[in-house]
Scaffold this active site. Structure first.
Site, PDB file in Angstrom:
ATOM      1  N   HIS A   1       5.466 -26.089  -2.660  1.00 36.31           N
ATOM      2  CA  HIS A   1       4.524 -25.403  -1.353  1.00 36.31           C
ATOM      3  C   HIS A   1       3.210 -26.463  -1.248  1.00 36.31           C
ATOM      4  O   HIS A   1       3.380 -27.444  -1.070  1.00 36.31           O
ATOM      5  CB  HIS A   1       4.229 -24.215  -2.132  1.00 36.31           C
TER       6      HIS A   1
ATOM      7  N   HIS B   1      11.843 -27.842   5.003  1.00 36.78           N
ATOM      8  CA  HIS B   1      11.205 -26.699   5.095  1.00 36.78           C
ATOM      9  C   HIS B   1      12.073 -25.402   5.162  1.00 36.78           C
ATOM     10  O   HIS B   1      13.220 -25.381   5.648  1.00 36.78           O
ATOM     11  CB  HIS B   1      10.334 -26.620   6.469  1.00 36.78           C
TER      12      HIS B   1
ATOM     13  N   ASP C   1       3.080 -31.734   4.927  1.00 33.72           N
ATOM     14  CA  ASP C   1       2.365 -32.542   3.935  1.00 33.72           C
ATOM     15  C   ASP C   1       2.721 -34.027   3.657  1.00 33.72           C
ATOM     16  O   ASP C   1       2.231 -34.800   3.064  1.00 33.72           O
ATOM     17  CB  ASP C   1       2.953 -31.895   2.428  1.00 33.72           C
TER      18      ASP C   1
HETATM   19  C1  SDX Z   1       4.727 -25.903   2.618  1.00 40.13           C
HETATM   20  O1  SDX Z   1       6.893 -21.916   4.118  1.00 40.13           O
HETATM   21  C2  SDX Z   1       6.011 -22.352   4.598  1.00 40.13           C
HETATM   22  O2  SDX Z   1       5.372 -22.139   5.540  1.00 40.13           O
HETATM   23  C3  SDX Z   1       5.171 -23.402   3.644  1.00 40.13           C
HETATM   24  C4  SDX Z   1       4.088 -24.410   4.357  1.00 40.13           C
HETATM   25  C5  SDX Z   1       2.881 -23.384   4.795  1.00 40.13           C
HETATM   26  O3  SDX Z   1       2.288 -24.015   5.765  1.00 40.13           O
HETATM   27  O4  SDX Z   1       2.544 -22.555   4.284  1.00 40.13           O
HETATM   28  O5  SDX Z   1       4.948 -24.865   5.511  1.00 40.13           O
HETATM   29  C6  SDX Z   1       3.668 -25.482   3.250  1.00 40.13           C
HETATM   30  O6  SDX Z   1       4.807 -25.456   1.612  1.00 40.13           O
HETATM   31  C7  SDX Z   1       5.667 -27.181   3.160  1.00 40.13           C
HETATM   32  C8  SDX Z   1       6.743 -27.608   2.063  1.00 40.13           C
HETATM   33  C9  SDX Z   1       6.054 -28.619   1.046  1.00 40.13           C
HETATM   34  N1  SDX Z   1       7.012 -28.833   0.155  1.00 40.13           N
HETATM   35  C10 SDX Z   1       7.888 -30.273   0.006  1.00 40.13           C
HETATM   36  O7  SDX Z   1       7.742 -30.929   0.719  1.00 40.13           O
HETATM   37  C11 SDX Z   1       8.620 -30.268  -1.085  1.00 40.13           C
HETATM   38  C12 SDX Z   1      10.125 -30.938  -0.918  1.00 40.13           C
HETATM   39  N2  SDX Z   1      10.744 -29.891  -0.032  1.00 40.13           N
HETATM   40  C13 SDX Z   1      11.829 -28.887  -0.684  1.00 40.13           C
HETATM   41  O8  SDX Z   1      11.315 -28.752  -1.797  1.00 40.13           O
HETATM   42  C14 SDX Z   1      12.242 -28.070   0.161  1.00 40.13           C
HETATM   43  O9  SDX Z   1      12.657 -28.543   1.496  1.00 40.13           O
HETATM   44  C15 SDX Z   1      11.522 -26.726   0.556  1.00 40.13           C
HETATM   45  C16 SDX Z   1      10.984 -26.079  -0.943  1.00 40.13           C
HETATM   46  C17 SDX Z   1      10.353 -27.057   1.230  1.00 40.13           C
HETATM   47  C18 SDX Z   1      12.310 -25.596   0.992  1.00 40.13           C
HETATM   48  O10 SDX Z   1      13.304 -25.405   0.224  1.00 40.13           O
HETATM   49  P1  SDX Z   1      14.642 -24.103   0.711  1.00 40.13           P
HETATM   50  O11 SDX Z   1      14.039 -23.607   1.993  1.00 40.13           O
HETATM   51  O12 SDX Z   1      14.776 -23.402  -0.345  1.00 40.13           O
HETATM   52  O13 SDX Z   1      15.546 -25.501   0.955  1.00 40.13           O
HETATM   53  P2  SDX Z   1      16.770 -25.644   0.074  1.00 40.13           P
HETATM   54  O14 SDX Z   1      15.900 -26.011  -1.092  1.00 40.13           O
HETATM   55  O15 SDX Z   1      17.777 -24.346   0.109  1.00 40.13           O
HETATM   56  O16 SDX Z   1      17.319 -26.855   0.611  1.00 40.13           O
HETATM   57  C19 SDX Z   1      18.565 -26.678   1.530  1.00 40.13           C
HETATM   58  C20 SDX Z   1      19.309 -27.938   1.240  1.00 40.13           C
HETATM   59  C21 SDX Z   1      19.579 -28.173  -0.391  1.00 40.13           C
HETATM   60  O17 SDX Z   1      20.719 -28.979  -0.561  1.00 40.13           O
HETATM   61  P3  SDX Z   1      22.150 -28.220  -0.849  1.00 40.13           P
HETATM   62  O18 SDX Z   1      22.115 -27.339  -1.999  1.00 40.13           O
HETATM   63  O19 SDX Z   1      22.546 -27.532   0.506  1.00 40.13           O
HETATM   64  O20 SDX Z   1      23.298 -29.311  -0.880  1.00 40.13           O
HETATM   65  O21 SDX Z   1      18.486 -29.003   1.267  1.00 40.13           O
HETATM   66  C22 SDX Z   1      18.199 -29.988   0.168  1.00 40.13           C
HETATM   67  C23 SDX Z   1      18.286 -28.919  -1.025  1.00 40.13           C
HETATM   68  O22 SDX Z   1      18.610 -29.460  -2.170  1.00 40.13           O
HETATM   69  N3  SDX Z   1      16.801 -30.142   0.060  1.00 40.13           N
HETATM   70  C24 SDX Z   1      16.110 -31.488   0.059  1.00 40.13           C
HETATM   71  C25 SDX Z   1      14.989 -31.226   0.210  1.00 40.13           C
HETATM   72  N4  SDX Z   1      14.589 -30.293   0.666  1.00 40.13           N
HETATM   73  C26 SDX Z   1      15.732 -29.429   0.803  1.00 40.13           C
HETATM   74  N5  SDX Z   1      16.716 -32.327  -0.511  1.00 40.13           N
HETATM   75  C27 SDX Z   1      15.991 -33.558  -0.804  1.00 40.13           C
HETATM   76  N6  SDX Z   1      14.751 -33.587  -0.465  1.00 40.13           N
HETATM   77  C28 SDX Z   1      14.055 -32.663  -0.047  1.00 40.13           C
HETATM   78  N7  SDX Z   1      12.738 -32.590   0.430  1.00 40.13           N
END
Ligand code: SDX
Length: 427
Positions: free
Chosen positions: A266, A309, A366
């Site tokens: 997050h 996201h 971010d």
């Molecule tokens: C913020 O919610 C908000 O609005 C948050 C925010 C706000 O203003 O409050 O926008 C702020 O938190 C932004 C996000 C910051 N976090 C990151 O940058 C960390 C990296 N991102 C990931 O951890 C992830 O994208 C999340 C946590 C942000 C979202 O996760 P989800 O919605 O649970 O998505 P998911 O994990 O189900 O991903 C779907 C697929 C998965 O692969 P499969 O299982 O389908 O094979 O996409 C992959 C994930 O493994 N994936 C990634 C990835 N993000 C998702 N793979 C590699 N790198 C990534 N960053």
């Protein structure tokens, strides 16, 4: 509100269940599932992938189109035309202020920027190298000790004064956390400076010489505050709403929001992006590809920080503005930051890679923010603190909105997978 119905049939249940369907002003319709409990059924939605927890009029996100509206105004217009204090007014009260309302609000915020002198003693309990987020969590929660008995969350004016106190004091406490880390004396806030200028002053001024505000830094800081202000029902805002639904005081609720924001999935991602760029080291193809491959490897917990996201399946509109701001700040400062090159190359390669394309993973808010903050001399461990300073207006606006309407204590149920009842073994 409900003129449409969803009909549910469940194998083994000899009846169909009708559930009301509501439409908002924008976005998907919702199915009201509250009646399922009486039918002996729960919904199941770990991570709340398709669950709306409340009604809200504050922020709207269209993840498919990459749209973010605050009280109907697009974030890119606000970021370029407005300022953070005006955005605070808009988020809290629902409309843009006229000149008189703006002046009054800005003056009320300025006049609450100081903290009680006793707060200074809170810091002494922390090690000097404590992460500033841990200090922020503790000190903001401790504000409750000063105001708990002088506010009634059911009185609107008490809620507003609490909101103003929090908006006003967060930068002061954040800057104090930084000064405590670096062993420099705390600075008192100055009422002759605007919000962003005051924060930079409290962060970087020392008794030894006059601190000159860099207008480029101040403008970039204000824009960063604006881009992080609110984002619908994200994890930390949902935490604040849940804590607030118990009747907890707003300072305790905001402290809970800070704790939730700290996670690298997050708000902690901005700090993690810089650590990732450090690890990548240079913008060579093989180095960048190595990290892209790590991010794609299911057996590797590494994720590309600043990418992806829960809601956006398109560019995060805040990332676009942040990228422009990044280019502006570095150009104005004449900084040729190699990490910006790495970030841009990483984004370019990732956006062409099938893994990211098919999962609709784009840079989020971010991805570029840390590069700007680093250029302004702000240490990485302060990045999420700055996110928290900004997001406080979002958190408290949602808290205020919830308490202004009828609400129930948040209390989800579960799918129980444990033991049946069993007797304690006789000795
Ligand atoms: C913020 O919610 C908000 O609005 C948050 C925010 C706000 O203003 O409050 O926008 C702020 O938190 C932004 C996000 C910051 N976090 C990151 O940058 C960390 C990296 N991102 C990931 O951890 C992830 O994208 C999340 C946590 C942000 C979202 O996760 P989800 O919605 O649970 O998505 P998911 O994990 O189900 O991903 C779907 C697929 C998965 O692969 P499969 O299982 O389908 O094979 O996409 C992959 C994930 O493994 N994936 C990634 C990835 N993000 C998702 N793979 C590699 N790198 C990534 N960053």
């Amino acid at each position: 509100m409900a003129d449409r119905k969803a009909t549910l049939t469940v194998d083994g249940l000899d009846k169909t269940i009708e559930l009301p369907v509501y439409s908002g002003s924008l976005g998907p319709d919702v199915v009201d599932v509250r009646g399922l409990g009486a039918e002996g059924l729960f919904t199941y939605d770990p991570g709340f992938m398709a669950t709306s927890s409340c009604q809200s009029a504050i922020t709207y996100i269209d993840g498919g189109k990459g749209v973010l509206l605050h009280r109907g105004y697009p974030i890119d217009q606000l970021a370029k035309e407005s300022n953070f204090v005006e955005l605070c007014y808009l988020l809290l009260f629902g409309e843009l202020p006229n000149d008189e309302q703006y002046a009054d609000f800005e003056s009320r915020v300025s006049n609450h920027t100081m903290v009680h002198d006793q707060i200074n003693n809170f810091f002494k309990g922390f090690r000097r190298d404590a992460h500033p987020m841990s200090i922020l969590c503790g000190v903001v929660g401790g504000l409750a000790a000063f105001y708990h008995d002088h506010m009634d969350i059911n009185v609107e004016e008490d809620r507003i004064i609490s909101a103003i106190r929090l908006i006003a004091k967060m930068p002061t406490i954040a800057a104090m956390s930084y000064k405590y880390n670096v062993g420099q004396p705390f600075n008192y806030p100055r009422n002759d400076l605007n919000y962003a200028e005051n924060f930079l002053y409290m962060m970087f001024s020392t008794p030894c010489e006059e601190y000159k505000i860099n207008p480029v830094y101040a403008k970039a800081m204000d824009r960063i505050f604006m881009l992080h202000a609110d984002h619908e029902q994200n994890a930390s805002t949902s935490t604040v709403r849940l804590a607030g639904s118990t009747g907890a005081n707003p300072f305790a609720c905001i402290s809970a929001g800070i704790a939730a924001l700290w996670g690298p999935a997050h708000g902690g991602a901005n700090e993690a992006v810089l650590k990732m760029l450090d690890e990548i080291g240079d913008d060579s193809e093989e180095n960048i590809q190595r990290f892209i491959d790590k991010a794609k490897d299911k057996d590797d917990p590494f994720k590309l920080m600043g990418f992806g996201h829960r809601v956006y399946r398109n560019f995060d509109p805040r990332a676009k503005v942040m990228k422009e701001t990044c280019d502006e700040v570095l150009a104005e400062l004449g900084i040729d930051d190699p990490q910006l090159k790495i970030a841009k190359r990483l984004e370019q390669i990732a956006l062409e890679d099938e893994y990211f394309v098919e999962r609709k993973l784009y840079p989020n808010v971010d991805f570029y923010s840390g590069i700007i903050l680093k250029a302004m001399g702000i240490p990485t461990n302060m990045f999420t603190v700055i996110f928290a300073v900004s997001r406080t207006i979002g958190w408290i606006s949602h808290w205020h909105e919830m308490l202004s309407d009828s609400y129930k204590i948040g209390r989800p149920r579960q799918l129980y997978t444990g033991h049946d009842q069993r007797d304690y073994p006789a000795k």
